[in-house]
Design a protein around this motif. Structure first.
Motif, PDB file in Angstrom:
ATOM      1  N   PRO A   3       0.817  -1.220   0.000  1.00 57.84           N
ATOM      2  CA  PRO A   3       0.000   0.000   0.000  1.00 57.84           C
ATOM      3  C   PRO A   3       0.844   1.260   0.000  1.00 57.84           C
ATOM      4  N   MET A   4       0.270   2.324  -0.556  1.00 56.72           N
ATOM      5  CA  MET A   4       0.869   3.652  -0.487  1.00 56.72           C
ATOM      6  C   MET A   4       0.406   4.292   0.819  1.00 56.72           C
ATOM      7  N   MET A   5       1.336   4.518   1.747  1.00 58.80           N
ATOM      8  CA  MET A   5       1.004   5.091   3.043  1.00 58.80           C
ATOM      9  C   MET A   5       1.705   6.447   3.129  1.00 58.80           C
ATOM     10  N   HIS A   6       1.059   7.463   2.545  1.00 55.77           N
ATOM     11  CA  HIS A   6       1.692   8.776   2.403  1.00 55.77           C
ATOM     12  C   HIS A   6       1.940   9.442   3.754  1.00 55.77           C
ATOM     13  N   ASP A   7       1.067   9.221   4.712  1.00 61.59           N
ATOM     14  CA  ASP A   7       1.157   9.910   5.988  1.00 61.59           C
ATOM     15  C   ASP A   7       0.641   8.973   7.078  1.00 61.59           C
ATOM     16  N   PHE A   8       0.735   9.399   8.316  1.00 59.23           N
ATOM     17  CA  PHE A   8       0.254   8.638   9.464  1.00 59.23           C
ATOM     18  C   PHE A   8      -0.141   9.633  10.535  1.00 59.23           C
ATOM     19  N   SER A   9      -0.637   9.148  11.654  1.00 58.81           N
ATOM     20  CA  SER A   9      -0.974  10.021  12.776  1.00 58.81           C
ATOM     21  C   SER A   9      -0.300   9.506  14.035  1.00 58.81           C
ATOM     22  N   LEU A  10       0.012  10.443  14.925  1.00 60.00           N
ATOM     23  CA  LEU A  10       0.699  10.131  16.166  1.00 60.00           C
ATOM     24  C   LEU A  10      -0.051  10.781  17.317  1.00 60.00           C
ATOM     25  N   THR A  11      -0.296  10.003  18.374  1.00 62.30           N
ATOM     26  CA  THR A  11      -0.863  10.545  19.603  1.00 62.30           C
ATOM     27  C   THR A  11       0.159  10.350  20.720  1.00 62.30           C
ATOM     28  N   GLU A  12      -0.244  10.660  21.941  1.00 60.47           N
ATOM     29  CA  GLU A  12       0.688  10.528  23.067  1.00 60.47           C
ATOM     30  C   GLU A  12       1.158   9.094  23.246  1.00 60.47           C
ATOM     31  N   ARG A  13       0.280   8.113  22.954  1.00 57.03           N
ATOM     32  CA  ARG A  13       0.632   6.709  23.204  1.00 57.03           C
ATOM     33  C   ARG A  13       0.552   5.817  21.975  1.00 57.03           C
ATOM     34  N   TYR A  14      -0.012   6.298  20.859  1.00 60.13           N
ATOM     35  CA  TYR A  14      -0.297   5.412  19.733  1.00 60.13           C
ATOM     36  C   TYR A  14       0.200   5.984  18.401  1.00 60.13           C
ATOM     37  N   VAL A  15       0.409   5.041  17.462  1.00 61.84           N
ATOM     38  CA  VAL A  15       0.703   5.343  16.065  1.00 61.84           C
ATOM     39  C   VAL A  15      -0.474   4.831  15.243  1.00 61.84           C
ATOM     40  N   LEU A  16      -1.028   5.665  14.359  1.00 61.33           N
ATOM     41  CA  LEU A  16      -2.160   5.276  13.523  1.00 61.33           C
ATOM     42  C   LEU A  16      -1.689   5.076  12.090  1.00 61.33           C
TER      43      LEU A  16
END
Length: 460
Positions: free
Chosen positions: A212-225
């Motif tokens: 898959p093309m995963m251009h971006d992601f998200s980050l929180t205090e405890r998790y990676v999305l």
């Protein structure tokens, strides 16, 4: 190629059927330096640093009909602000070996991942004292000096296990850099964490099928999305170059990985088919929920659409996703019907709760473009519009001071002025967004439409 102290670049453009080679997308052909730039209005004294923005600017296109905007060599444009003055504008191609060779310059060489040599064209990020031009797909970042000359490929002092991403996140609390990288040659995506010493301290290879093309992601205090969506790399013919394409049979899912977890700890949550280039921010609340603000497309890279889609044909809207970790569900809510892209927040609010967000309004038939400021708490939107025939890029928020309120600061963007046939750097007061720029820095040239940038303060 020219290098002048002042003057107008010779934008030798020719009629092209490809929309990414004409109009405001058309590449420029010269590198210039212009000093003591004219300014309308007043540049805030607190703005001391450089505004940098990256974007594709091909040196040469073998087959104009096949050219795509994403594939052009990167050119970084920069404006230096200090003491209420605009000291300089300059633009520089990122010197991969291929670019340096075509310009007749000495090759820089340096480390490579899978022998890939590409001038990063997507973003610019300061980290651990290194100014990095970024792109995705397995290519290394390239380091730039303060005047935008290329130092060479940067592999995090020999610790980066592969390529990097176009969209790393620097955690404002720890100062560490987080990224999710992919490469069409890999059967996994790679979560990477680099410490403030500029060295990778941790990486996790997460198996995925279909590349898959995963251009971006998200980050929180405890998790990676992780956004595992129905855009995958495929080949039109055996031995051909991999390219992204929409796969209608592929499920869409959101991965939730604990920051210090292993690949077997990713929890995959089913979502509706869509594509996401750019999240705005994500944060946890209530012990079991994650809120994500992002820009969502119904689909992208659909091979059923023959030929080149016209710029702006693919339109996306701002949404709020609420992830319920206890129930294992993701609930969507559209926040605005206006088509937008390039969402940003105050960089001090990344990974934590935020009230405000900024986005570029995409051009629609019969409507002008502009920048939007979202008050996500009140549900209101303020808009700065550019005149007919003009255009504007991504808006970057700069706090007025380290301890200033969330929207106490400035939003900077490149905006094309059709009256001058050249580009301005506009400075908007975030707390009075619709009032228009407090300052316009008049560049002597047109800056082609591009991707992402950042503010690099003098003291960091």
């Amino acid at each position: 190629m020219t290098d002048a102290s002042t003057g107008r670049a010779r934008n030798r453009t020719h009629p092209e059927p490809n929309p990414y080679l004409r109009g405001l997308f058309a590449p420029v052909h010269d590198e210039i330096i212009a000093v003591d730039l004219p300014v309308t209005g007043r540049i805030p004294e607190s703005l001391r640093g450089r505004y940098l923005r990256n974007g594709p600017n091909p040196l040469h296109v073998e087959d104009p009909a096949a050219y795509h905007w994403f594939s052009g060599e990167g050119m970084v444009h920069g404006v230096r602000l200090r003491d209420g003055r605009a000291e300089w504008y300059r633009n520089r191609w990122v010197r991969s070996d291929a670019v340096a060779g075509r310009l007749g310059e000495k090759l820089l060489h340096g480390p490579r991942h899978l022998d890939m040599d590409f001038a990063p064209n997507t973003h610019v990020q300061l980290f651990a004292g290194h100014c990095l031009a970024l792109v995705e797909g397995g290519t290394l970042p390239y380091e730039l000096d303060p005047e935008l000359y290329t130092i060479g490929p940067f592999d995090f002092h020999g610790t980066l296990p592969g390529g990097l991403s176009a969209h790393p996140v620097v955690d404002p609390r720890s100062g560490e850099l987080h990224a999710v990288a992919y490469c069409p040659a890999w059967p996994y995506v790679q979560y990477v964490v680099a410490g403030t010493d500029g060295r990778v301290r941790r990486h996790v290879d997460i198996p995925v099928v279909g590349r898959p093309m995963m251009h971006d992601f998200s980050l929180t205090e405890r998790y990676v999305l992780l956004y595992d969506l129905p855009v995958v790399f495929t080949r039109s013919r055996p031995g051909g170059t991999p390219h992204p394409a929409w796969d209608p049979a592929r499920p869409a899912r959101l991965g939730v990985l604990p920051r210090e977890g292993g690949a077997d700890e990713v929890r995959w949550l089913e979502i509706e088919p869509c594509f996401v280039f750019h999240p705005m921010n994500a944060y946890e609340h209530g012990g079991r929920f994650i809120t994500v603000h992002l820009v969502r497309y119904d689909r992208f890279f659909d091979p059923a659409a023959a030929g080149h889609p016209a710029p702006g044909e693919h339109l996306a809207c701002l949404e709020r996703w609420t992830v319920d970790l206890a129930a294992g569900t993701v609930r969507r809510e559209r926040l605005d019907d206006r088509p937008v892209e390039y969402p940003r927040v105050d960089p001090r609010r990344l990974t934590g709760p935020h009230r405000f967000g900024y986005a570029m309004r995409e051009r629609e038939p019969g409507r002008d473009t502009g920048l939007l400021k979202y008050d996500l708490e009140r549900g209101t939107v303020a808009e700065f519009r550019v005149p007919a025939g003009g255009d504007v890029g991504e808006g970057v928020f700069v706090p007025a001071a380290p301890d200033a309120a969330e929207d106490d600061g400035w939003v900077l963007a490149f905006a094309y002025d059709p009256a001058r046939e050249a580009t301005d750097l506009v400075v908007l007061a975030a707390q009075d967004f619709a009032a228009g720029p407090v300052a316009r820095v008049h560049l002597p040239v047109r800056v082609p439409l591009g991707f992402h940038g950042n503010w690099i303060p003098d003291h960091h």
